[in-house]
Design a protein around this motif. Structure first.
Motif, PDB file in Angstrom:
ATOM      1  N   THR A 217       0.830  -1.207   0.000  1.00  0.00           N
ATOM      2  CA  THR A 217       0.000   0.000   0.000  1.00  0.00           C
ATOM      3  C   THR A 217       0.864   1.257   0.000  1.00  0.00           C
ATOM      4  N   ALA A 218       1.922   1.228   0.791  1.00  0.00           N
ATOM      5  CA  ALA A 218       2.813   2.392   0.887  1.00  0.00           C
ATOM      6  C   ALA A 218       3.490   2.675  -0.441  1.00  0.00           C
ATOM      7  N   LEU A 219       3.989   1.642  -1.092  1.00  0.00           N
ATOM      8  CA  LEU A 219       4.664   1.828  -2.369  1.00  0.00           C
ATOM      9  C   LEU A 219       3.697   2.309  -3.439  1.00  0.00           C
ATOM     10  N   ALA A 220       2.488   1.775  -3.425  1.00  0.00           N
ATOM     11  CA  ALA A 220       1.489   2.200  -4.418  1.00  0.00           C
ATOM     12  C   ALA A 220       1.068   3.642  -4.175  1.00  0.00           C
ATOM     13  N   ALA A 221       0.931   4.033  -2.908  1.00  0.00           N
ATOM     14  CA  ALA A 221       0.482   5.395  -2.584  1.00  0.00           C
ATOM     15  C   ALA A 221       1.561   6.415  -2.918  1.00  0.00           C
ATOM     16  N   ALA A 222       2.839   6.022  -2.720  1.00  0.00           N
ATOM     17  CA  ALA A 222       3.922   6.962  -3.024  1.00  0.00           C
ATOM     18  C   ALA A 222       3.926   7.283  -4.517  1.00  0.00           C
TER      19      ALA A 222
END
Length: 283
Positions: free
Chosen positions: A274-279
């Motif tokens: 989720t973090a990588l996609a949101a960044a």
């Protein structure tokens, strides 16, 4: 008329590792970034080096305080090495860390800087903590390193894997506190970056000598650290990290006892994805 080129500007952002903790010269921290700066040009005077790193800094301090100061200096090279302190806080959030580091890397790159980044060792492993305490920290550090690795590819940074066994297993590279490189370690980091920069045509001067000028820390040094700075370190963390770490350790023990430890890994993987996609791409 003089044709002397303008100095190359190198700005270092990060925490105590980049500040130079573990490599004290004339009563002050020096560190790998200062050693590297000396070899960027054949004449060290042609390098303008500024170290903005601060002991204890987290990704928030790098993004909010150090980044604006770095951009004002218009660097040609900028190191962004941070993340361990985030894992040692009860406020750890891989999504926020990813967004902050992406913003830092994006803005420095857009300003024309070549980035230096690094994956960092797991603090639980380096400190030799018991498994129930070490595993939560290892899980967090793996997530941080995955974010840094992804960003290093996105922004084509000069990247070191300081979490590799070649670094973590060599005790001669580390200071008495087991968390920071000693002089030999700082020299090794500087030399490794120098090789990578030279391959890109960005380092023209001599690499730093690998041999330390100060004797390596012995058992007495380790004991002194534990009795002084080490005790202070533990006390500072007691009001922040330790209560939550004990809760995390209790959860580890419960899941181990019920054979459901994989759920904790899966939860961390979901948060990381989720973090990588949101960044996303540069912001």
């Amino acid at each position: 008329m003089s044709t002397r080129a303008a100095p190359v500007r190198f700005v270092a952002l990060g925490d105590s590792l980049t500040e130079g903790v573990g490599d004290r010269v004339d009563g002050r921290w020096r560190g790998w970034a200062a050693l590297l700066a000396e070899g960027l040009r054949a004449d060290a005077a042609e390098t303008a080096f500024t170290n903005l790193a601060e002991s204890g800094a987290q990704s928030r301090e790098v993004a909010e305080r150090q980044l604006p100061a770095a951009l004002a200096l218009e660097p040609r090279l900028a190191s962004v090495v941070v993340g361990v302190n985030d894992t040692l806080r009860h406020t750890f959030d891989i999504g926020l860390l990813a967004a902050r580091l992406d913003r830092v890397c994006a803005q420095l790159t857009a300003a024309g800087a070549v980035l230096l980044t690094a994956c960092l060792p797991d603090p639980g492993l380096m400190l030799g903590l018991p498994a129930p305490l070490a595993r939560p920290l290892a899980r967090r550090q793996r997530s941080v390193n995955a974010v840094v690795h992804a960003l290093s590819a996105r922004y084509d940074s000069v990247h070191l894997h300081l979490d590799a066994p070649a670094w973590t297993a060599d005790r001669a590279l580390w200071s008495a506190d087991r968390l920071h490189p000693g002089e030999r370690g700082h020299r090794a980091i500087a030399a490794a970056y120098h090789r990578l920069l030279r391959d890109r045509g960005l380092a023209e001067g001599p690499p730093p000598s690998p041999e330390p000028r100060q004797p390596p820390p012995g058992r007495a040094d380790a004991a002194l650290w534990l009795a002084t700075a080490g005790t202070a370190w533990v006390l500072r963390r007691c009001h922040d990290l330790l209560p939550q770490l004990l809760l995390l350790a209790a959860a580890e023990l419960r899941h181990t006892a019920t054979g459901t430890g994989a759920r904790l890994d899966a939860r961390a993987e979901r948060a990381l994805s989720t973090a990588l996609a949101a960044a996303g791409p540069s912001q």
